[in-house]
Motif scaffolding. Structure first.
Motif, PDB file in Angstrom:
ATOM      1  N   MET A   1       0.859  -1.199   0.000  1.00 56.29           N
ATOM      2  CA  MET A   1       0.000   0.000   0.000  1.00 56.29           C
ATOM      3  C   MET A   1       0.889   1.241   0.000  1.00 56.29           C
ATOM      4  O   MET A   1       1.597   1.481   0.958  1.00 56.29           O
ATOM      5  N   LYS A   2       0.859   1.946  -1.140  1.00 58.16           N
ATOM      6  CA  LYS A   2       1.817   3.046  -1.299  1.00 58.16           C
ATOM      7  C   LYS A   2       1.167   4.268  -1.941  1.00 58.16           C
ATOM      8  O   LYS A   2       0.187   4.143  -2.654  1.00 58.16           O
ATOM      9  N   ILE A   3       1.786   5.410  -1.698  1.00 59.47           N
ATOM     10  CA  ILE A   3       1.443   6.603  -2.473  1.00 59.47           C
ATOM     11  C   ILE A   3       2.734   7.118  -3.086  1.00 59.47           C
ATOM     12  O   ILE A   3       3.782   7.126  -2.430  1.00 59.47           O
ATOM     13  N   GLN A   4       2.646   7.539  -4.328  1.00 60.09           N
ATOM     14  CA  GLN A   4       3.796   8.186  -4.942  1.00 60.09           C
ATOM     15  C   GLN A   4       3.352   9.527  -5.525  1.00 60.09           C
ATOM     16  O   GLN A   4       2.291   9.621  -6.157  1.00 60.09           O
ATOM     17  N   PHE A   5       4.155  10.548  -5.283  1.00 55.31           N
ATOM     18  CA  PHE A   5       3.802  11.892  -5.747  1.00 55.31           C
ATOM     19  C   PHE A   5       4.463  12.174  -7.088  1.00 55.31           C
ATOM     20  O   PHE A   5       5.673  12.083  -7.204  1.00 55.31           O
ATOM     21  N   PHE A   6       3.654  12.492  -8.071  1.00 55.98           N
ATOM     22  CA  PHE A   6       4.234  12.753  -9.394  1.00 55.98           C
ATOM     23  C   PHE A   6       4.175  14.200  -9.829  1.00 55.98           C
ATOM     24  O   PHE A   6       5.057  14.689 -10.488  1.00 55.98           O
ATOM     25  N   GLY A   7       3.074  14.862  -9.539  1.00 61.19           N
ATOM     26  CA  GLY A   7       2.998  16.250  -9.978  1.00 61.19           C
ATOM     27  C   GLY A   7       2.555  17.095  -8.822  1.00 61.19           C
ATOM     28  O   GLY A   7       2.174  16.576  -7.777  1.00 61.19           O
ATOM     29  N   ALA A   8       2.617  18.412  -8.990  1.00 63.53           N
ATOM     30  CA  ALA A   8       2.257  19.331  -7.926  1.00 63.53           C
ATOM     31  C   ALA A   8       2.952  18.939  -6.624  1.00 63.53           C
ATOM     32  O   ALA A   8       2.393  19.041  -5.550  1.00 63.53           O
ATOM     33  N   SER A   9       4.189  18.418  -6.748  1.00 67.43           N
ATOM     34  CA  SER A   9       4.979  18.253  -5.526  1.00 67.43           C
ATOM     35  C   SER A   9       6.178  19.176  -5.696  1.00 67.43           C
ATOM     36  O   SER A   9       6.917  19.062  -6.670  1.00 67.43           O
ATOM     37  N   GLY A  10       6.296  20.118  -4.784  1.00 59.33           N
ATOM     38  CA  GLY A  10       7.309  21.150  -4.906  1.00 59.33           C
ATOM     39  C   GLY A  10       6.952  22.178  -5.968  1.00 59.33           C
ATOM     40  O   GLY A  10       7.739  23.046  -6.294  1.00 59.33           O
ATOM     41  N   GLU A  11       5.756  22.089  -6.530  1.00 54.52           N
ATOM     42  CA  GLU A  11       5.275  23.097  -7.474  1.00 54.52           C
ATOM     43  C   GLU A  11       3.758  23.131  -7.363  1.00 54.52           C
ATOM     44  O   GLU A  11       3.154  22.341  -6.642  1.00 54.52           O
ATOM     45  N   VAL A  12       3.143  24.068  -8.105  1.00 53.10           N
ATOM     46  CA  VAL A  12       1.705  24.215  -7.948  1.00 53.10           C
ATOM     47  C   VAL A  12       0.928  23.357  -8.939  1.00 53.10           C
ATOM     48  O   VAL A  12      -0.050  22.714  -8.589  1.00 53.10           O
ATOM     49  N   THR A  13       1.381  23.313 -10.190  1.00 57.89           N
ATOM     50  CA  THR A  13       0.534  22.706 -11.215  1.00 57.89           C
ATOM     51  C   THR A  13       0.895  21.238 -11.460  1.00 57.89           C
ATOM     52  O   THR A  13       1.835  20.708 -10.871  1.00 57.89           O
ATOM     53  N   GLY A  14       0.117  20.592 -12.336  1.00 63.79           N
ATOM     54  CA  GLY A  14       0.396  19.196 -12.698  1.00 63.79           C
ATOM     55  C   GLY A  14       0.017  18.206 -11.617  1.00 63.79           C
ATOM     56  O   GLY A  14       0.664  17.173 -11.452  1.00 63.79           O
TER      57      GLY A  14
ATOM     58  N   ALA B   1       0.504  35.804 -13.087  1.00 66.61           N
ATOM     59  CA  ALA B   1       1.828  35.189 -12.963  1.00 66.61           C
ATOM     60  C   ALA B   1       2.884  36.053 -13.640  1.00 66.61           C
ATOM     61  O   ALA B   1       2.586  36.808 -14.566  1.00 66.61           O
ATOM     62  N   LYS B   2       4.103  35.902 -13.146  1.00 69.42           N
ATOM     63  CA  LYS B   2       5.240  36.632 -13.737  1.00 69.42           C
ATOM     64  C   LYS B   2       5.332  36.372 -15.233  1.00 69.42           C
ATOM     65  O   LYS B   2       5.117  35.259 -15.687  1.00 69.42           O
ATOM     66  N   GLY B   3       5.667  37.401 -15.989  1.00 69.38           N
ATOM     67  CA  GLY B   3       5.893  37.204 -17.416  1.00 69.38           C
ATOM     68  C   GLY B   3       4.632  37.331 -18.257  1.00 69.38           C
ATOM     69  O   GLY B   3       4.695  37.305 -19.471  1.00 69.38           O
ATOM     70  N   THR B   4       3.456  37.444 -17.628  1.00 63.74           N
ATOM     71  CA  THR B   4       2.226  37.543 -18.417  1.00 63.74           C
ATOM     72  C   THR B   4       1.911  39.008 -18.716  1.00 63.74           C
ATOM     73  O   THR B   4       2.382  39.915 -18.022  1.00 63.74           O
ATOM     74  N   LEU B   5       1.089  39.230 -19.741  1.00 65.13           N
ATOM     75  CA  LEU B   5       0.673  40.586 -20.078  1.00 65.13           C
ATOM     76  C   LEU B   5      -0.090  41.223 -18.907  1.00 65.13           C
ATOM     77  O   LEU B   5       0.090  42.400 -18.590  1.00 65.13           O
ATOM     78  N   GLY B   6      -0.907  40.413 -18.242  1.00 59.82           N
ATOM     79  CA  GLY B   6      -1.659  40.915 -17.084  1.00 59.82           C
ATOM     80  C   GLY B   6      -0.715  41.444 -16.008  1.00 59.82           C
ATOM     81  O   GLY B   6      -0.950  42.500 -15.414  1.00 59.82           O
ATOM     82  N   ARG B   7       0.377  40.710 -15.788  1.00 64.48           N
ATOM     83  CA  ARG B   7       1.330  41.118 -14.771  1.00 64.48           C
ATOM     84  C   ARG B   7       2.016  42.430 -15.161  1.00 64.48           C
ATOM     85  O   ARG B   7       2.248  43.307 -14.326  1.00 64.48           O
TER      86      ARG B   7
ATOM     87  N   ILE C   1       0.793  20.491 -16.504  1.00 67.96           N
ATOM     88  CA  ILE C   1       1.804  21.395 -15.971  1.00 67.96           C
ATOM     89  C   ILE C   1       1.597  22.727 -16.686  1.00 67.96           C
ATOM     90  O   ILE C   1       1.500  22.766 -17.914  1.00 67.96           O
ATOM     91  N   GLN C   2       1.465  23.789 -15.941  1.00 67.89           N
ATOM     92  CA  GLN C   2       1.226  25.099 -16.545  1.00 67.89           C
ATOM     93  C   GLN C   2       2.316  26.057 -16.128  1.00 67.89           C
ATOM     94  O   GLN C   2       2.906  25.918 -15.074  1.00 67.89           O
ATOM     95  N   GLY C   3       2.572  27.020 -16.978  1.00 66.68           N
ATOM     96  CA  GLY C   3       3.608  28.004 -16.671  1.00 66.68           C
ATOM     97  C   GLY C   3       4.231  28.455 -17.962  1.00 66.68           C
ATOM     98  O   GLY C   3       3.532  28.669 -18.953  1.00 66.68           O
ATOM     99  N   GLY C   4       5.539  28.554 -17.995  1.00 65.92           N
ATOM    100  CA  GLY C   4       6.228  28.986 -19.204  1.00 65.92           C
ATOM    101  C   GLY C   4       6.223  27.899 -20.266  1.00 65.92           C
ATOM    102  O   GLY C   4       5.836  26.755 -20.020  1.00 65.92           O
ATOM    103  N   TYR C   5       6.676  28.261 -21.445  1.00 68.82           N
ATOM    104  CA  TYR C   5       6.702  27.367 -22.599  1.00 68.82           C
ATOM    105  C   TYR C   5       7.472  26.079 -22.291  1.00 68.82           C
ATOM    106  O   TYR C   5       7.013  24.978 -22.585  1.00 68.82           O
ATOM    107  N   LYS C   6       8.630  26.228 -21.629  1.00 71.50           N
ATOM    108  CA  LYS C   6       9.482  25.065 -21.337  1.00 71.50           C
ATOM    109  C   LYS C   6       8.794  24.080 -20.399  1.00 71.50           C
ATOM    110  O   LYS C   6       8.862  22.875 -20.590  1.00 71.50           O
ATOM    111  N   ASP C   7       8.141  24.629 -19.353  1.00 72.18           N
ATOM    112  CA  ASP C   7       7.421  23.762 -18.409  1.00 72.18           C
ATOM    113  C   ASP C   7       6.349  22.977 -19.130  1.00 72.18           C
ATOM    114  O   ASP C   7       6.158  21.790 -18.905  1.00 72.18           O
ATOM    115  N   GLU C   8       5.639  23.685 -20.016  1.00 74.72           N
ATOM    116  CA  GLU C   8       4.492  23.052 -20.651  1.00 74.72           C
ATOM    117  C   GLU C   8       4.887  21.949 -21.639  1.00 74.72           C
ATOM    118  O   GLU C   8       4.106  21.043 -21.890  1.00 74.72           O
TER     119      GLU C   8
END
Ligand SMILES: [Zn+2]
Ligand SMILES: [Zn+2]
Length: 465
Positions: A1-14, A370-376, A33-40
């Motif tokens: 019986m296990k849990i493994q964390f794959f996304g949104a660990s140490g970050e917000v999205t995914g 978010a940083k880098g957006t037109l809204g920001r 995963i959301q954010g900059g082009y590279k993340d996506e």
């Protein structure tokens, strides 16, 4: 019986966590995963597990950072069911459609360029067809009903009060003679927000996976933000220009419409024409309007007077691109609500291009940028912005009203955790590390509970806890 964390660990999205019980494998969320082009770009990579070997997905809510990779999971061989709240399933249809549209459009644009360079075409992450196939796997549940999803795993969804149809998930796991109870918080709602109910309170768990987005912050009281908003709208009425409100299609838009209805007289809104200029937000608003059974008491009472969210007397829903473009001819007296929320895409960019240089225009920012957006850039007071290839001087008045948030703040999170009897083991997910560390400390000090910050790919053996 296990849990493994794959996304949104140490970050917000995914958001994505894998539970193994006996020979069964359950995913909690499967988000983009959301954010900059590279993340996506990471979204197109192989999953860290074999989709064919996943037996079921339990989905907390319809924000893309929680559900947005499900069509890809199905495309890559997942055969099981996706369990989620019924209205969340309807919302996912809206979200997937928008995402698939963007992926298809982006791939077409890229492929035109690639063809000219004799490069092979790229594939969109998924298409509308993939999304439709994925939706066939969805199985809608009501809140409060226990359901066995595979042998040895029962779940129950509880209203998280975050967006409509959002859940906190209770899971009862059984392996041989061992039993564990896990609670996955999903995203926890902001108790003061209008329309939806307070986040549910849960009393028992061995292990809690808890979001920590605003673990390091306190929100301004909602009431205060509303007063600011009223004052800005009155001021805008005097300068006789238009008001642009970039808004997230799901959640924030419906809250705005609700507030407009509630403060219609006080804010003198009868003098305005209000436009909801986003097909996606219109669809989401219709879903909210159809499900007043999920509202809080006050919102229910309003709905009973037949005041639906899209029922403001001077609200116009502009669906077609032609209707949207016709708004360009209105130079005064219009409030235009359009996506995207951070001005990175959608119709708001057209409106900004048309309005940002006007002195009598007001831009009202009501969501996180978010940083880098037109809204920001607008929030940070940029004098020039680039919209597509054109440089535009910003003469409009930009107002930021903070405090509208769909998430619990630090105090809300600690309070929610404080309802558990017998201290559970806590793993913090869905937050930036600074927020997580602050929350971790606060939980330790106020509740004497030791909370761990979930690490990417970390495995937790539930029988060793
Ligand atoms: Zn969310
Ligand atoms: Zn989230």
């Amino acid at each position: 019986m296990k849990i493994q964390f794959f996304g949104a660990s140490g970050e917000v999205t995914g958001s994505c966590h894998l539970i193994e019980v006996g020979r069964y494998r359950i995913l909690l969320d499967c988000g983009l995963i959301q954010g900059g082009y590279k993340d996506e770009l990471r979204n197109a990579e192989e999953f860290a597990f074999d989709p064919k070997r996943i037996d079921a997905v339990v989905l907390s809510h319809s924000h893309l950072d929680h559900c947005g990779r499900i069509p890809l999971l199905v495309k890559r061989g997942f055969k099981g069911s996706v369990y989620t709240q019924k209205v969340c399933r309807d919302m996912c249809r809206v979200m997937f459609k928008d995402a698939a549209n963007i992926y298809q459009h982006d791939a077409e644009t890229a492929n035109r360029k690639r063809a000219r360079k004799h490069l092979p075409p790229i594939e969109p992450l998924y298409t509308q067809d993939d999304a439709d196939k994925a939706l066939k796997h969805f199985y809608g549940l009501d809140y409060g009903v226990e359901e066995e999803i595979v042998p040895g795993v029962r779940i129950r969804l509880n209203d998280a009060g975050h967006i409509i149809g959002s859940s906190m998930v209770e899971l009862w796991l059984e392996e041989g003679k061992h039993r564990r109870k896990v609670v996955f918080s999903g995203d926890i709602g902001h108790g003061e927000a209008p329309i939806l109910r307070q986040p549910s309170v849960i009393h028992q768990a061995d292990v809690v996976l808890m979001e920590s987005t605003y673990g390091g912050r306190s929100h301004k009281p909602w009431q205060e933000s509303m007063q600011e908003m009223g004052a800005i709208l009155m001021q805008a009425a005097q300068s006789k220009g238009n008001v642009l409100i970039p808004s997230f299609a799901v959640g924030r838009t419906q809250e705005l419409l609700y507030l407009f209805r509630e403060y219609f007289e006080q804010w003198n809104l009868g003098h305005w024409q209000i436009f909801l200029d986003s097909p996606m937000a219109i669809e989401a608003t219709e879903i909210y309007s159809r499900h007043s059974e999920l509202y809080n008491q006050k919102a229910k009472a309003l709905a009973l007077q037949d005041k639906t969210l899209d029922g403001l007397p001077n609200l116009r829903l502009t669906r077609s691109p032609e209707e949207s473009m016709a708004l360009n001819r209105i130079s005064s007296g219009a409030i235009i609500i359009a996506g995207s929320g951070m001005c990175e895409g959608g119709r708001i960019r057209h409106h900004l291009k048309n309005h940002a240089w006007r002195r009598d225009c007001h831009i009202l920012i009501v969501g996180f940028q978010a940083k880098g957006t037109l809204g920001r850039q607008l929030v940070d007071g940029a004098e020039q912005v680039k919209i597509w290839s054109e440089s535009i001087r910003v003469a409009a008045q930009v107002h930021t009203v903070g405090g509208f948030s769909a998430h619990a703040d630090q105090q809300g999170l600690v309070q929610w955790l404080g309802h558990f009897e017998r201290s559970p083991r806590v793993f913090l997910v869905h937050g930036e590390s600074s927020a997580q560390q602050m929350l971790q400390q606060e939980i330790q000090e106020r509740l004497s509970i030791q909370a761990d910050i979930a690490q990417p790919a970390q495995v937790v053996d539930l029988l060793e806890l």
